[in-house]
Design a protein around this motif. Sequence first.
Motif, PDB file in Angstrom:
ATOM      1  N   VAL A 116      42.177  34.619  34.406  1.00  0.00           N
ATOM      2  CA  VAL A 116      41.025  34.969  35.226  1.00  0.00           C
ATOM      3  C   VAL A 116      40.686  36.444  35.080  1.00  0.00           C
ATOM      4  CG1 VAL A 116      40.170  35.121  37.602  1.00  0.00           C
ATOM      5  CG2 VAL A 116      41.458  33.109  36.868  1.00  0.00           C
ATOM      6  N   LEU A 120      37.178  38.166  33.861  1.00  0.00           N
ATOM      7  CA  LEU A 120      36.516  39.234  34.602  1.00  0.00           C
ATOM      8  C   LEU A 120      36.270  40.440  33.710  1.00  0.00           C
ATOM      9  CD1 LEU A 120      35.478  40.416  37.264  1.00  0.00           C
ATOM     10  CD2 LEU A 120      37.824  41.130  37.769  1.00  0.00           C
ATOM     11  N   TYR A 164      35.012  32.814  36.143  1.00  0.00           N
ATOM     12  CA  TYR A 164      35.661  33.666  37.147  1.00  0.00           C
ATOM     13  C   TYR A 164      35.289  33.238  38.560  1.00  0.00           C
ATOM     14  CZ  TYR A 164      36.459  37.764  40.069  1.00  0.00           C
ATOM     15  OH  TYR A 164      36.847  38.591  41.079  1.00  0.00           O
TER      16      TYR A 164
END
Length: 284
Positions: A116, A120, A164
């Motif tokens: 994740v 990002l 995300y």
Amino acid sequence: MATEVLPGARHRRGVARWFVLVGAILVAVAILMPFFIMLLNAFKSPLDYSLNGPLSLPHEIYTKGLTTFWNRVDFPQKLLNSIWISGAVAVLGTLLSLLNAYAIGVGRVKGRLLVVSLFLLATMLPQEALIYPLFTMAQQVGLSNSPWSVIIIFTVIQSAFGTYLLASVLGTFPKALLEAAALDGASRWDVLWKVVFPVVRPTLSVLMIFFFIWTWNEFFIPLVMLTTNDTQTIPVALASLQGDRLMDAPTTNAGALVSLLPAVLFFLIFQRTLTRGVTAGAVK
């Protein structure tokens, strides 16, 4: 027991609401002012613009700027290109975001936090840092000057943000629903489309609308990847009106007005969907 509201407190709340309303009106006027100036100059002749400036009212309704822009850039072709590219990215980016987030949030892949974080980080990379390797790879695979090169690039870029967002939502998905589906013999594919998808569908609708509008407004990557007139998008067509030393301001404003109308129409059509998705997109 009900508490009594004092008249003074009620008066103060009323005054505060008026201040908030006035502030909202001022912000709305500041946002709409550039559009009002664009509308004024879209129907103003070049002579009128040069003599009276951009803030004056037009002395006559001048429509040649609209026809000049329409014919010079072949606007119908640019409109079709923008709709095709933005629509394909919206659908493919949302689908890819759902699949990635399902694997990360529900599938619980190893190193979930690291994955994740990488998604990002990908949303923060400037396009200028990516354009050279992307252009080189597009040439090597035969997608130079092809809308598919832009579609693939923006599908990946937009899905990084979508992944995300959805991964954090699906990470809190109720385990009871998943366990009940597993006891009923549902496969992971069945769980995705029969359990997870109906719950996050409002959020997916919001993502699709955002992906469409964001891709519609993109300029830099389409400018580099699409090199011929028949493949370019509307923002690139607008930029082609400006020369090195001279700019036809009325024609540019007319082109901006015509180019803005499809996006505004799209937003108005899907405004209710956007509102419902924002208010009902949370997993219960």
